[in-house]
Write a protein that holds these residues in place. Structure first.
Motif, short mmCIF file in Angstrom:
data_model
loop_
_atom_site.label_atom_id
_atom_site.label_comp_id
_atom_site.label_asym_id
_atom_site.label_seq_id
_atom_site.Cartn_x
_atom_site.Cartn_y
_atom_site.Cartn_z
N PRO A 1 -51.17 -27.30 -9.53
CA PRO A 1 -50.56 -26.49 -8.48
C PRO A 1 -49.42 -27.20 -7.78
CG PRO A 1 -52.96 -26.45 -8.32
CD PRO A 1 -52.60 -27.51 -9.32
N ASN A 2 -49.46 -28.54 -7.83
CA ASN A 2 -48.41 -29.35 -7.22
C ASN A 2 -48.28 -30.62 -8.05
OD1 ASN A 2 -47.10 -31.34 -5.45
ND2 ASN A 2 -47.35 -29.83 -3.83
N THR A 3 -47.08 -30.94 -8.52
CA THR A 3 -46.89 -32.10 -9.38
C THR A 3 -46.45 -33.35 -8.62
OG1 THR A 3 -44.65 -31.30 -9.90
CG2 THR A 3 -46.41 -30.79 -11.48
N SER A 4 -46.43 -33.29 -7.30
CA SER A 4 -46.10 -34.47 -6.51
C SER A 4 -47.20 -35.51 -6.66
CB SER A 4 -45.94 -34.09 -5.04
OG SER A 4 -46.09 -35.21 -4.21
N LEU A 5 -46.81 -36.75 -6.95
CA LEU A 5 -47.79 -37.83 -7.02
C LEU A 5 -48.40 -38.09 -5.64
CD1 LEU A 5 -45.91 -40.30 -9.41
CD2 LEU A 5 -47.67 -38.61 -9.98
N GLY A 6 -47.61 -37.88 -4.59
CA GLY A 6 -48.14 -38.03 -3.23
C GLY A 6 -49.23 -37.03 -2.92
N VAL A 7 -49.06 -35.80 -3.37
CA VAL A 7 -50.08 -34.77 -3.15
C VAL A 7 -51.33 -35.09 -3.96
CG1 VAL A 7 -50.66 -32.35 -3.58
CG2 VAL A 7 -48.53 -32.93 -2.44
N ALA A 8 -51.16 -35.64 -5.16
CA ALA A 8 -52.33 -36.03 -5.96
C ALA A 8 -53.15 -37.08 -5.22
CB ALA A 8 -51.88 -36.56 -7.32
N LEU A 9 -52.47 -38.04 -4.59
CA LEU A 9 -53.17 -39.04 -3.79
C LEU A 9 -53.80 -38.42 -2.55
CD1 LEU A 9 -50.67 -42.02 -4.06
CD2 LEU A 9 -52.99 -41.95 -4.98
N LEU A 10 -53.07 -37.48 -1.93
CA LEU A 10 -53.61 -36.79 -0.76
C LEU A 10 -54.91 -36.09 -1.11
CD1 LEU A 10 -53.43 -35.67 2.14
CD2 LEU A 10 -52.00 -33.81 1.23
N SER A 11 -54.96 -35.43 -2.25
CA SER A 11 -56.17 -34.73 -2.68
C SER A 11 -57.35 -35.68 -2.78
CB SER A 11 -55.91 -34.04 -4.02
OG SER A 11 -57.07 -33.36 -4.46
N ALA B 1 -46.31 -36.32 -15.53
CA ALA B 1 -47.39 -35.57 -16.16
C ALA B 1 -47.11 -35.35 -17.64
CB ALA B 1 -47.58 -34.23 -15.45
N ALA B 2 -45.85 -35.07 -17.98
CA ALA B 2 -45.48 -34.88 -19.38
C ALA B 2 -45.70 -36.17 -20.18
CB ALA B 2 -44.03 -34.43 -19.49
N ARG B 3 -45.35 -37.29 -19.57
CA ARG B 3 -45.57 -38.58 -20.23
C ARG B 3 -47.07 -38.81 -20.48
NH1 ARG B 3 -42.92 -41.45 -16.97
NH2 ARG B 3 -41.04 -41.82 -18.19
N PHE B 4 -47.88 -38.45 -19.48
CA PHE B 4 -49.33 -38.58 -19.62
C PHE B 4 -49.85 -37.67 -20.73
CE2 PHE B 4 -53.37 -36.52 -18.66
CZ PHE B 4 -54.25 -37.61 -18.59
N LEU B 5 -49.35 -36.44 -20.80
CA LEU B 5 -49.85 -35.45 -21.75
C LEU B 5 -49.50 -35.77 -23.19
CD1 LEU B 5 -49.20 -31.94 -20.12
CD2 LEU B 5 -51.40 -32.86 -20.87
N HIS B 6 -48.37 -36.43 -23.41
CA HIS B 6 -47.89 -36.66 -24.77
C HIS B 6 -48.93 -37.43 -25.58
CE1 HIS B 6 -45.30 -38.58 -27.93
NE2 HIS B 6 -44.95 -37.30 -28.02
N GLY B 7 -49.41 -36.81 -26.66
CA GLY B 7 -50.39 -37.45 -27.52
C GLY B 7 -51.83 -37.29 -27.09
N LYS B 8 -52.08 -36.59 -25.97
CA LYS B 8 -53.44 -36.43 -25.49
C LYS B 8 -54.20 -35.40 -26.34
CE LYS B 8 -54.17 -39.07 -21.87
NZ LYS B 8 -53.07 -39.99 -22.18
N PRO B 9 -55.51 -35.60 -26.52
CA PRO B 9 -56.33 -34.61 -27.24
C PRO B 9 -56.53 -33.35 -26.41
CG PRO B 9 -57.73 -36.33 -26.32
CD PRO B 9 -56.30 -36.77 -26.07
N ALA B 10 -57.04 -32.31 -27.04
CA ALA B 10 -57.30 -31.05 -26.34
C ALA B 10 -58.21 -31.29 -25.15
CB ALA B 10 -57.92 -30.04 -27.30
N GLY B 11 -57.97 -30.54 -24.11
CA GLY B 11 -58.77 -30.68 -22.89
C GLY B 11 -57.99 -30.19 -21.70
N LEU B 12 -58.69 -30.04 -20.58
CA LEU B 12 -58.06 -29.59 -19.34
C LEU B 12 -57.91 -30.79 -18.42
CD1 LEU B 12 -56.98 -27.21 -17.72
CD2 LEU B 12 -59.31 -26.80 -16.88
N TYR B 13 -56.68 -31.06 -18.01
CA TYR B 13 -56.37 -32.24 -17.20
C TYR B 13 -55.77 -31.81 -15.86
CZ TYR B 13 -56.82 -34.55 -21.76
OH TYR B 13 -57.27 -35.00 -22.98
N THR B 14 -55.72 -32.77 -14.93
CA THR B 14 -55.13 -32.53 -13.61
C THR B 14 -54.23 -33.71 -13.25
OG1 THR B 14 -56.85 -33.67 -12.33
CG2 THR B 14 -57.26 -31.35 -12.91
N MET B 15 -53.52 -33.58 -12.13
CA MET B 15 -52.68 -34.67 -11.67
C MET B 15 -53.52 -35.89 -11.28
SD MET B 15 -49.51 -33.95 -12.03
CE MET B 15 -48.76 -35.27 -11.07
N ARG B 16 -54.76 -35.68 -10.97
CA ARG B 16 -55.64 -36.83 -10.68
C ARG B 16 -55.75 -37.73 -11.92
NH1 ARG B 16 -61.33 -36.57 -7.42
NH2 ARG B 16 -61.78 -38.80 -7.40
#
Length: 235
Positions: A94-104, A214-229
């Protein structure tokens, strides 16, 4: 830059939108990425809820990961995302800010420590054109608070007289106007004291940079549901 020196190719599902343009600009400034609409390693979708089925179908058909940054989804959209995540890597943000991910993360921990003796209210402000309320980020912060407490119904709107706050509820208030990129305050209200955890988005570029992370993290990842966390924990 990746060790093989090949940039990650990004396909923007909505390249002419506000976020599409911001991500393209951020990618131009980072040699680790290349915009490639036809041959992307990762698809990024910041479009509209009605376009979700098309973006997920494109990602599943191509067999590539997708970042879904759109908000305002219904239960059917949630199911579509879950189904797609069985076949490809899907990062819902819902929000791709790294700061918001830490806030969560901080909100979840604060809710766990403070418990139900403290009331929780979430106040968010966005530009006049935002179509959904509360914002997806506010709702995600509410979910973080609920995980911390392991309880809490959402009170999404209040209007009228004779109102009584539901005990243990997590309340929301939305402000719309001007060109506000996104403000979020999570208020923990106790007896004679308050704790306020806040994030201020000053420019849409922060979301673009987070989307690329997030795109860098996703590249090469196996199937699954991920979050900014997952993104910040992998950093």
């Amino acid at each position: 830059m990746r060790t093989d020196q090949q940039p990650i190719r990004i396909s923007l599902f909505a390249p002419n939108g506000r976020m599409g343009k911001a991500i393209a600009t951020a990618a131009e400034q980072d040699p680790s990425f290349l915009i490639s609409q036809d041959h992307g390693d990762v698809i990024i979708d910041f479009s509209a809820p009605a376009a979700l089925a098309a973006s997920l179908d494109r990602a599943v058909t191509a067999g590539v990961p997708i970042l879904v940054g759109t908000t305002g989804f219904d239960d059917l959209a949630d199911k579509r995302i879950a189904d797609a995540a069985k076949e490809i890597a899907v990062l819902r943000a819902p929000n791709t800010s790294l700061g918001v991910a830490l806030l969560s993360d901080l909100v979840e921990r604060a809710a766990r420590v403070l418990g139900t003796d403290w009331d929780i209210e979430i106040v968010e402000a966005h530009h006049r054109h935002k179509a959904d309320a509360p914002s997806g980020t506010a709702l995600a912060l509410g979910e973080a608070a609920r995980r911390g407490r392991q309880s809490g119904d959402f009170e999404r709107a209040r209007d009228g007289t004779g109102l009584k706050r539901q005990e243990g509820a997590i309340g929301f208030a939305a402000v719309r106007g001007g060109t506000v990129a996104g403000d979020h305050d999570v208020l923990f209200l106790g007896s004679d004291e308050r704790l306020v955890l806040s994030h201020r988005a000053e420019n849409r570029a922060i979301f673009a940079r987070g989307a690329l992370a997030a795109a860098r993290f996703l590249h090469g990842k196996p199937a699954g549901l991920y979050t900014m966390r997952d993104v910040i924990e992998a950093a």
